[in-house]
Design an enzyme around this catalytic site. Structure first.
Site, PDB file in Angstrom:
ATOM      1  N   TYR A 134       0.898  -1.246   0.149  1.00 21.86           N
ATOM      2  CA  TYR A 134       0.036   0.152  -0.063  1.00 21.86           C
ATOM      3  C   TYR A 134       0.961   1.255   0.044  1.00 21.86           C
ATOM      4  O   TYR A 134       1.886   1.360   0.828  1.00 21.86           O
ATOM      5  CB  TYR A 134      -0.926   0.077   1.188  1.00 21.86           C
ATOM      6  CG  TYR A 134      -1.576   1.293   1.234  1.00 21.86           C
ATOM      7  CD1 TYR A 134      -3.011   1.365   1.047  1.00 21.86           C
ATOM      8  CD2 TYR A 134      -1.095   2.384   2.075  1.00 21.86           C
ATOM      9  CE1 TYR A 134      -3.777   2.570   0.914  1.00 21.86           C
ATOM     10  CE2 TYR A 134      -1.874   3.532   2.075  1.00 21.86           C
ATOM     11  CZ  TYR A 134      -3.149   3.625   1.573  1.00 21.86           C
ATOM     12  OH  TYR A 134      -3.741   4.918   1.813  1.00 21.86           O
ATOM     13  N   GLU A 157      -4.042   7.207  -3.402  1.00 19.51           N
ATOM     14  CA  GLU A 157      -3.479   5.970  -3.084  1.00 19.51           C
ATOM     15  C   GLU A 157      -3.658   5.019  -3.948  1.00 19.51           C
ATOM     16  O   GLU A 157      -4.407   5.139  -4.948  1.00 19.51           O
ATOM     17  CB  GLU A 157      -4.445   5.637  -1.778  1.00 19.51           C
ATOM     18  CG  GLU A 157      -5.942   5.081  -2.054  1.00 19.51           C
ATOM     19  CD  GLU A 157      -6.361   4.495  -0.838  1.00 19.51           C
ATOM     20  OE1 GLU A 157      -6.057   4.653   0.261  1.00 19.51           O
ATOM     21  OE2 GLU A 157      -7.552   3.848  -0.847  1.00 19.51           O
TER      22      GLU A 157
END
Length: 201
Positions: free
Chosen positions: A91, A179
């Site tokens: 991530y 993101e």
């Protein structure tokens, strides 16, 4: 780096794109919410006909995820893309810290799940770098993030470039959040962004 793919607004378009990509593809509902996979909005199919059938079944329907509320969000487009051979899910995201009014880069070796879940259950798996807005994201910060999420030496430079590009996107487009989840290392040892979210103020 991202998989080859294209957006479709009909089952027929999805079928054509799937055939152009070799038949086996991932069909993803394009709504602005997390949890699409668990809600049935993402499916791996093995033929153009399957892509058409699945795309037709979700286009024009409301997809309900844990982020949409009970009313759901209307699916108007689907993304058809090549499947990836995933060795590792990571991530990387950047958010604005309201307290300091500066960007914070967040990275974790626990990709593929909601970052809020990781923060609640295993906060030690999240690393952060605060960006000084006067000088921007520095290469040493990118290296610290790359090593912090367990990337091997050969992937550090590509990871620093990717994180720097993500920061530039956020700055230039005045985003409140960007993101990539998951950012993967594939079976050949290369980085690839499989899914992303961008929010604007």
């Amino acid at each position: 780096p991202v998989p080859r793919g294209a957006v479709a607004t009909s089952g027929e378009e999805a079928q054509k794109i799937a055939l152009d990509l070799g038949g086996k593809v991932v069909v993803k509902a394009q709504i602005h919410a997390g949890g699409r996979g668990q809600a049935g909005g993402i499916k791996v199919v093995t033929s153009g006909d399957e892509a058409k059938e699945f795309a037709s079944s979700i286009l024009g329907q409301n997809l309900v995820t844990h982020q949409t509320g009970p009313e759901g969000v209307l699916v108007q487009k689907v993304l058809i893309e090549e499947p990836a051979d995933i060795a590792k899910e990571l991530y990387v995201g950047i958010v604005i810290d309201g307290g300091t009014r500066s960007a914070v880069v967040i990275a974790s070796e626990a990709g593929g799940v909601e970052i809020e879940e990781v923060a609640a259950s295993t906060p030690e798996r999240i690393i952060k770098e605060r960006v000084d807005p006067t000088i921007g994201l520095q290469p040493f910060q990118g290296r610290r993030l790359a090593y912090g999420i367990g990337l091997e030496d050969k992937l550090v430079r590509p990871a620093v470039a990717l994180i720097s590009n993500l920061y530039r996107l956020m700055r230039d487009k005045n985003c409140s959040l960007v993101e990539i989840n998951p950012l993967i290392v594939d079976e050949e040892g290369a980085l690839m962004a499989l899914d992303a979210k961008i929010d604007f103020d």
